[in-house]
Scaffold this active site. Structure first.
Site, PDB file in Angstrom:
ATOM      1  N   GLU A 197      11.568  57.940 -53.106  1.00  0.00           N
ATOM      2  CA  GLU A 197      11.186  59.329 -52.840  1.00  0.00           C
ATOM      3  C   GLU A 197      10.349  59.559 -51.592  1.00  0.00           C
ATOM      4  OE1 GLU A 197       9.989  57.343 -55.297  1.00  0.00           O
ATOM      5  OE2 GLU A 197       7.928  57.805 -55.838  1.00  0.00           O
ATOM      6  N   ASN A 198      10.485  58.750 -50.521  1.00  0.00           N
ATOM      7  CA  ASN A 198       9.706  59.007 -49.295  1.00  0.00           C
ATOM      8  C   ASN A 198       9.710  60.515 -49.025  1.00  0.00           C
ATOM      9  OD1 ASN A 198       9.921  56.086 -48.823  1.00  0.00           O
ATOM     10  ND2 ASN A 198      12.038  56.594 -48.338  1.00  0.00           N
ATOM     11  N   GLU A 230      14.509  62.016 -57.513  1.00  0.00           N
ATOM     12  CA  GLU A 230      13.736  61.857 -56.272  1.00  0.00           C
ATOM     13  C   GLU A 230      13.227  63.206 -55.758  1.00  0.00           C
ATOM     14  OE1 GLU A 230      12.942  58.939 -55.929  1.00  0.00           O
ATOM     15  OE2 GLU A 230      14.578  57.953 -56.999  1.00  0.00           O
TER      16      GLU A 230
END
Ligand code: BES
Ligand code: ZN
Length: 775
Positions: A197-198, A230
């Site tokens: 999940e940047n 995400e």
């Protein structure tokens, strides 16, 4: 300035030239290498027009940002980041923020600078460079892109569509704007997890994001759940972050739970909430072990956080949220989340902050405002395991005794009680109660039927007296039971069997009469259980009964939904058909095998033969099951030449089905050959162990290759432990001894596999005990 590096602790300490007070600016020069081990800032490879090409991508969670640049690499140290790259002009750079400027340099290079990020944790920083292509769109004013390697963007369109729908849902549900100016989703050819999940630059394993309208319903489901998961993190985790890794569940449980809500909102016909029941079942099985851990667990150093990305942090946590959501209702729950996110945006939290927010949302609820959410949830978050409720009723009152449930059947009274938000249904009326003590008696109106935990959202096992449970199972046939509820009952009964509260004959006798009412999601669960039981009992007499039930059940499904796809198929029909056919193949159903053989003949002759994606995996498995050395060579060729990553993955999962013993070692060796990416090897080994009786062969292969596997998989990838998990099928004492012997050597038991190993040994003990108890 001098400095000291501690390799083990992954820290560097600087000695300042003199004592300094106030703000100090530290400028560090550093260099590093892009590894090919899927952690830090790494290199991923792919073939384009026969040539090997590379892209660079990062994977930092939990503690590998420090593998790319020096930093205070802990979630609580939020900082802003200014990132720039000097790269070849033909390449594209991607990071969390949009590009601020791109300036040409000499020798075909350019300097790409990104806008400053908001305050954020290091583990969410993203660095990517490559020859990407993309599809793009918008949701509201927010620009969205899905990036792929060259030639693959056709597989990215559906992901873009999903992203739009789920983002709209989250805007509404969280009632807070998405905080960054853009969102990119990037498909990376080498990736250790499923997705990451940047913030604003989410990465995916290609098979977790590639889908088209023609994909199987399983693929679409997996892709949509992964994306929704995400995206939920963009708020839960990225905007509001846990103070320290011991509250990792605040990230993962929420993303898991929210993903179902988002998919259900966008595609209500998929009945995706059924997945909650499958997740809950796997959490029950893991959390019933002695070697489990509380959801909230002490983590001493960042590296240790790796060991809790497990079904406790994901599935159990999500189940606990479902339980409290169901008990207090949707409105106060979402309001509580909203208060939480608004209060703690751009900062860090403890779990109590969440419960306090939910408590605030309940202020005006007459019935629930006096229930201490914090105290109640503490008992679920801080106690390991979950309770079993022993239920006795005399028609007028119900006595409930709670104790901790162990799959081993042991009853240990450690004095821990759970504060149980319990629902129960008396005939058609639903009631709520909060059960706190070890023993509780409640009054029950006169009734025809009493069900505790009616929609099965409670995270506990119920043990009724035999007549009560028989009555409930008898009523399964009456059709007034929702299939999710049946799934819950089946799961509950399976736990009673595993823990030797009931015998296997009783289990089958309870389930069998209602087999015609098994559908999604109970079918998926029951088929999984039957396969597992078959593998444990396959040498004994009872195995025939297990197999017969499985065949009868799945043949009936095929009779009702048809073997071939039809125009009016719902997603549910497709999914149960897929599951039934797949289990019929594994159990050796002749009719199914013949039909699939016909299909594979046509397909291998003419690749454009339009075959239902939902049966492709069964087709390949059936091909392998009936094949020998010639077919093995052919399938390798088919695999190597195929360019569709999803189909490649399906083919890999069929290799384990070759059933000629002279091929066994060849199959396993192929998983580590250069033709198979190291992220994919596990698909072969895990399919190898689905058919019973292969544990000895697998373990001697594993022993022989252990050193090699240790070299291939660095601890950060978390992938070595998958090879150990496969041993949980073992049900033989002498093999267990051999395994223990091998891992008693400290060099073999590397730290990243230790906790998985302990669980596997406990599972093997449980298998052996179960065999004995049902003799
Ligand atoms: N944050 C995780 C990715 C991760 C996993 C990082 C393990 C470090 C160690 C991500 O949000 C995640 O949970 N991914 C899941 C997919 C999801 C659909 C359950 C995964 O990778 O399996
Ligand atoms: Zn996650």
């Amino acid at each position: 300035m001098t400095y000291k590096v501690d390799k083990l602790d992954e820290t560097v300490t600087f000695k300042l030239p003199k004592k300094m007070i106030g703000l100090v600016k530290l400028i560090l020069n550093f260099k590093g290498k892009n590894n090919d081990q899927m952690y830090g800032f790494y290199k991923s490879s792919y073939i384009e027009k026969g040539k090997e090409k590379y892209l660079l991508s990062s994977q930092f969670e939990p503690s590998d940002a420090r593998a790319a640049f020096p930093c205070f690499d802990e979630p609580n140290f939020k900082a802003t980041f200014d990132i720039s790259f000097i790269i070849n002009q033909s390449l594209e750079a991607v990071s969390n923020m949009p590009i601020k400027s791109s300036i040409k340099r000499s020798k075909g290079m350019k300097l790409v600078t990104f806008k400053t990020t908001p305050l954020m944790s290091t583990y969410l920083v993203y660095l990517g460079v490559g020859d990407f292509e993309s599809v793009s769109g918008k949701v509201g004013n927010l620009p969205l892109r899905v990036l792929t390697i060259p030639g693959k963007k056709v597989y990215a369109k559906l992901a873009l569509e999903y992203t739009k729908k789920f983002m709209s849902f989250y805007f509404k549900y969280f009632n807070i704007d998405y905080p960054l100016p853009k969102m990119d989703l990037i498909a990376v050819p080498d990736f250790s997890a499923g997705a990451m999940e940047n913030w604003g630059a989410i990465t995916f394993r290609d098979t977790a994001i590639f889908a088209t309208n023609k994909s199987s319903s399983i693929t679409k489901e997996r892709v949509s759940i992964t994306i929704a998961h995400e995206l939920a993190h963009q708020w839960f985790g990225d905007l509001v972050t846990m103070k320290w890794w011991d509250d990792l569940w605040l990230n993962e449980s929420f993303a898991t739970f929210m993903s179902y809500k988002a998919v259900d909102f966008a595609y209500p016909k998929w009945d995706i909430l059924g997945e909650l029941y499958l997740d809950r079942s796997s959490a029950f099985l893991e959390d019933g072990l002695k070697n489990t851990h509380p959801i909230s667990v002490e983590i001493k150093k960042s590296d240790d956080a790796n060991s809790i990305f497990d079904s406790i942090s994901y599935e159990k946590g999500s189940a606990i949220l479902d339980m409290i959501n169901d008990f207090i209702g949707d409105k106060p729950f979402s309001k509580g989340l909203n208060i939480y996110l608004k209060t703690f945006a751009y900062s860090n939290t403890y779990k109590e902050d969440l419960w306090d927010s939910i408590q605030k949302a309940l202020q005006n609820d007459k019935k629930l405002k006096d229930v201490s959410i914090n105290k109640m949830m503490k008992s679920w978050i801080e106690n390991p395991g979950y309770p079993i409720l022993d239920l006795k009723s005399n028609g007028k009152s119900l006595n409930i005794i709670q104790s901790r449930f162990f799959i081993s059947g042991k009853k240990i009274n450690n004095g821990n009680n759970w504060i149980i938000p319990m629902k129960y249904k008396v005939d058609e009326t639903e009631y709520k109660a909060v059960i706190e003590s070890k023993s509780t008696t409640i009054n029950i109106p006169n009734n025809k039927r009493l069900i505790i935990n009616p929609n099965q959202s409670g995270f506990y096992v119920t043990k009724y007296e035999t007549p009560l449970i028989k009555k409930i199972f008898r009523d399964i046939n009456s059709k007034d039971f929702d299939n999710k509820m049946i799934a819950g009952l089946v799961s509950n009964t399976y736990l009673l069997l595993k823990s030797s509260n009931i015998r296997i004959e009783e289990f089958i006798d309870l389930i069998e009469p209602g087999y015609k009412n098994i559908s999604y999601p109970s079918l998926i669960l029951l088929n999984g259980y039957l396969l597992g039981l078959y593998s444990i009992f396959y040498k004994t007499k009872i195995s025939k009964k297990i197999k017969d039930l499985s065949l009868k059940l799945n043949q009936y499904i095929i009779k009702t939904v048809g073997f071939d796809k039809s125009k009016n198929d719902s997603e549910i029909n497709k999914e149960v058909r897929f599951n039934a056919i797949s289990n019929l193949v594994t159990m050796g159903d002749l009719d199914t095998s013949k039909k699939l053989s016909d299909i594979s003949k046509k397909y291998f002759k003419n690749k454009s033969y339009d075959i239902d994606r939902n049966i492709k995996s069964s087709m390949y498995k059936n091909y392998a099951l009936n094949g020998g050395p010639k077919e093995f060579e052919f399938l390798k060729k088919v695999y190597q030449e195929n360019k569709d990553v999803v189909e490649k993955h399906i083919i890999l999962s069929a290799f384990g089905y070759f059933n000629k013993s002279e091929l066994y070692n060849k199959i396993l060796d192929y998983s580590l050959s250069k033709n198979v990416k190291i992220q994919d090897s596990i698909y072969i080994t895990s399919s190898f162990l689905i058919l019973p009786g292969r544990d000895k062969i697998y373990f001697s292969w594993l022993k022989k290759n252990w050193q090699k596997l240790k070299n291939i998989y660095e601890p950060s990838t978390l992938m070595l432990l998958d090879f150990i998990s496969e041993l949980s099928y073992v049900n033989d004492e002498s093999l267990e001894e051999e395994i223990k012997q091998f891992f008693s050597n400290k060099a073999n038991l590397r730290f990243d596999v230790k906790s998985e190993y302990d669980k596997v040994i406990e599972k093997i003990d449980n298998n052996i005990r179960m065999l004995k108890n049902n003799d």
